[in-house]
Motif scaffolding. Structure first.
Motif, PDB file in Angstrom:
ATOM      1  N   PRO A 143       0.832  -1.220   0.000  1.00  0.00           N
ATOM      2  CA  PRO A 143       0.000   0.000   0.000  1.00  0.00           C
ATOM      3  C   PRO A 143       0.864   1.268   0.000  1.00  0.00           C
ATOM      4  CG  PRO A 143      -0.011  -1.043   2.173  1.00  0.00           C
ATOM      5  CD  PRO A 143       0.758  -1.961   1.263  1.00  0.00           C
ATOM      6  N   PHE A 144       2.169   1.097   0.082  1.00  0.00           N
ATOM      7  CA  PHE A 144       3.062   2.251   0.024  1.00  0.00           C
ATOM      8  C   PHE A 144       3.658   2.443  -1.368  1.00  0.00           C
ATOM      9  CE2 PHE A 144       2.804   1.126   4.477  1.00  0.00           C
ATOM     10  CZ  PHE A 144       2.574   2.372   5.049  1.00  0.00           C
ATOM     11  N   ALA A 239      -2.989   1.943   6.267  1.00  0.00           N
ATOM     12  CA  ALA A 239      -2.272   2.114   4.989  1.00  0.00           C
ATOM     13  C   ALA A 239      -3.169   1.724   3.808  1.00  0.00           C
ATOM     14  CB  ALA A 239      -0.991   1.280   5.000  1.00  0.00           C
ATOM     15  N   ILE A 240      -3.824   0.581   3.920  1.00  0.00           N
ATOM     16  CA  ILE A 240      -4.682   0.117   2.815  1.00  0.00           C
ATOM     17  C   ILE A 240      -5.907   1.012   2.675  1.00  0.00           C
ATOM     18  CG2 ILE A 240      -6.175  -1.769   2.050  1.00  0.00           C
ATOM     19  CD1 ILE A 240      -4.124  -3.737   2.983  1.00  0.00           C
ATOM     20  N   ALA A 280      -7.563 -11.818   6.749  1.00  0.00           N
ATOM     21  CA  ALA A 280      -6.672 -10.941   5.985  1.00  0.00           C
ATOM     22  C   ALA A 280      -6.432  -9.653   6.772  1.00  0.00           C
ATOM     23  CB  ALA A 280      -7.271 -10.641   4.616  1.00  0.00           C
ATOM     24  N   SER A 281      -5.194  -9.450   7.191  1.00  0.00           N
ATOM     25  CA  SER A 281      -4.860  -8.237   7.922  1.00  0.00           C
ATOM     26  C   SER A 281      -4.969  -7.027   6.996  1.00  0.00           C
ATOM     27  CB  SER A 281      -3.428  -8.339   8.464  1.00  0.00           C
ATOM     28  OG  SER A 281      -3.045  -7.110   9.033  1.00  0.00           O
ATOM     29  N   GLY A 282      -5.559  -5.963   7.508  1.00  0.00           N
ATOM     30  CA  GLY A 282      -5.660  -4.738   6.708  1.00  0.00           C
ATOM     31  C   GLY A 282      -7.000  -4.581   6.012  1.00  0.00           C
ATOM     32  N   GLY A 283      -7.783  -5.656   5.969  1.00  0.00           N
ATOM     33  CA  GLY A 283      -9.114  -5.562   5.365  1.00  0.00           C
ATOM     34  C   GLY A 283     -10.087  -4.886   6.314  1.00  0.00           C
ATOM     35  N   PRO A 284     -11.257  -4.482   5.789  1.00  0.00           N
ATOM     36  CA  PRO A 284     -12.252  -3.811   6.635  1.00  0.00           C
ATOM     37  C   PRO A 284     -13.035  -4.791   7.496  1.00  0.00           C
ATOM     38  CG  PRO A 284     -13.005  -3.850   4.369  1.00  0.00           C
ATOM     39  CD  PRO A 284     -11.652  -4.496   4.369  1.00  0.00           C
TER      40      PRO A 284
END
Ligand code: N0T
Length: 537
Positions: A143-144, A239-240, A280-284
């Motif tokens: 995401p960076f 980040a995502i 899944a890490s970072g998902g909503p």
């Protein structure tokens, strides 16, 4: 100039989300709309493939098709856009009289870049993937990646520009899903140089203020200082979400359609704990909806994709995602028959929409996630329910927005459920014979036909003080006084079976009375609509 302004004036208003008293509505053509939806398979996004989509959408009685638009297909060569599929899709949707929700499959589709163009997915220099702790390249895009964001955003803006051009006067496209089931499996966050630098920064004030966390070690500070063992998941989520938020914002600046993200769930019932590879890490996921609200304000809502058939998990998920600040919409759920009963629960809860996944006649079955079948029989359990909702879809959406609707689905335990309404309760029970109680006759060993598996459900709209619209199947319903009617004797006035005509007028077929109501209002396996009046004496 005069002709142009006449055309402009005739264009229906933009679809948008509105909110009142913690409830939500999706406005389409200026009025609440409920998406009786269906999602096509992942690879049905080509003009020739649509031939196997439309017949299923018709059998489904859906008013909306959710279908992908892939970055790889609109920009196969960098900077050269091809919208021929979008043009065909929109034209055919109009012919089939359905709306569209377009799914932007780009940087992340089920977390991976499979739907990105080849010039993106094989260029790790320009479009970096995440790095793990040992500096090993991960499958998932970082995401960076500034160039990745720039390129994805450019393509999405081109898509929105095109949709505006072809659809502004029609509003066939009513909503956009930005990416699909984002996050990262197996790695909690990016450890690349940019990510490392960002991780050492302080948590943004807005996150500190909004995110409810089981751990808060300090009022401010770096991610680790504040969130301890939750820091890495929250950081990756931020980040995502920021990346998606920027794409959505740019797209809406061009053409302001409602936009949402969908989520591959974390278990709604297991005790809260730091990420350990179980989603899944970072998902909503439900625990970080607040981070999405802060980092991606251009996203209207986070929506659950429900592939957990267990009723406790299904209900738990709805409870987690339906919030005053997050409208409920179920953009995906399994298409196996066991999920059909949830149609009543979700629509009864006033969701903006409900769409089983894998509704087309491509030769592909989603079993064991979904149905074994690929034909009309796969669609029928859902289609028969949508068919009775369709003629009253606009009224239903209005009642839902007014807070008049309720819904339940039969639980795996088959237990009785009670719905609290205004001055009335509805008691809903399952596996009942239609005249009398099975205890009456000791010779009865069997259960009513087609109740081997839970399949019952009912949605109720309280349209007046003593008046209800009931839609359902395979339930026994009893109404009783509550509130100001508490303790009073009650009696049914009318139990009319019928339907609404397209103008919204109720057409009665018959009035249920005598045996048909003496042992509760027993709804058969085939969905029916009843208009019930009840009184006290
Ligand atoms: C869904 C669909 C499609 C408890 C699966 C679900 C769709 C994506 N992913 O057919 O790929 O594009 O959004 C993932 C479910 C994981 C298993 C959960 C078991």
């Amino acid at each position: 100039v005069a002709a142009a302004s006449v055309t402009a004036a005739a264009a229906p208003p933009l679809p948008q989300l509105v909110q009142k008293d913690g409830r939500h509505a999706l406005m389409v053509d200026g009025a609440p709309f409920v998406m009786l939806g269906a999602q096509a398979h992942n690879s049905s996004n080509y003009p020739a493939a649509l031939k196997k989509v439309w017949p299923a959408i018709r059998d489904m009685h859906a008013n909306t098709l959710e279908i992908p638009v892939a970055w790889e297909q609109i920009e196969p060569v960098e900077g050269k856009f091809d919208f021929s599929y979008v043009d065909t899709l929109v034209a055919e949707a109009r012919k089939n009289k359905v709306r569209l929700v377009l799914l932007w499959f780009a940087t992340w589709k089920n977390t991976n870049p499979q739907y990105s163009p080849e010039w993106v997915k094989f260029d790790n220099q320009r479009f970096p993937r995440m790095l793990d702790k040992d500096g090993k390249v991960n499958y998932c895009m970082s995401p960076f990646g500034e160039e990745t964001l720039k390129a994805d955003k450019k393509a999405f803006v081109a898509l929105m520009t095109h949709i505006k051009q072809i659809d502004e006067a029609h509003r066939t496209v009513i909503m956009m899903q930005v990416q699909n089931e984002v996050g990262t499996y197996g790695l909690v966050r990016d450890y690349g140089p940019k990510a490392q630098a960002a991780f050492a920064q302080e948590v943004p004030q807005a996150v500190l203020e909004r995110q409810k966390s089981p751990v808060k070690l300090a009022a401010k500070g770096t991610w680790s200082e504040v969130y301890g063992d939750y820091a890495e998941q929250y950081f990756h989520t931020y980040a995502i979400a920021s990346y998606i938020g920027e794409i959505a914002k740019a797209g809406r600046a061009v053409y302001n359609l409602p936009m949402y993200v969908n989520n591959a769930l974390r278990d709604p019932l297991e005790p809260m704990a730091p990420w350990k590879g179980n989603f899944a890490s970072g998902g909503p996921t439900w625990d970080v909806i607040d981070i999405y609200k802060v980092a991606a304000p251009a996203i209207d809502l986070a929506a659950p994709d429900i592939y957990m058939p267990q009723s406790a998990k299904f209900t738990g998920t709805l409870d987690r995602f339906q919030r005053p600040d997050n409208a409920l919409m179920v953009p995906e759920l399994g298409n196996a028959p066991t999920y059909a009963r949830y149609t009543y629960q979700v629509l009864g809860r006033g969701a903006l929409g409900f769409a089983p996944f894998g509704i087309d006649y491509a030769d592909y079955s989603n079993f064991p996630l979904g149905s074994k079948l690929t034909d009309k029989a796969m669609v029928e359990p859902f289609g028969s329910i949508f068919a009775v909702f369709r003629p009253m879809e606009r009224q239903w959406a209005k009642w839902a927005f007014e807070g008049r609707t309720y819904g339940v689905a039969e639980s795996d335990e088959r237990t009785e459920q009670t719905i609290a309404m205004k001055n009335w309760t509805a008691t809903v029970s399952f596996r009942q014979w239609r005249f009398g109680e099975k205890e009456w006759n000791p010779e009865i060993k069997d259960e009513p036909a087609n109740t081997e598996k839970p399949s019952g459900g009912v949605a109720i709209a309280q349209i007046g003080d003593n008046e209800f619209i009931v839609v359902g199947q395979q339930v026994r319903l009893r109404l009783g006084g509550a509130g100001s009617n508490d303790g009073k004797p009650t009696m049914l006035a009318r139990v009319e079976e019928g339907s609404f005509d397209p103008s919204g007028k109720w057409i009665m077929e018959r009035n249920w009375n005598g045996d048909q109501v003496d042992y509760g209002i027993n709804l058969p396996a085939k969905p029916v609509v009843l208009k019930i009046r009840i009184g006290t004496y």
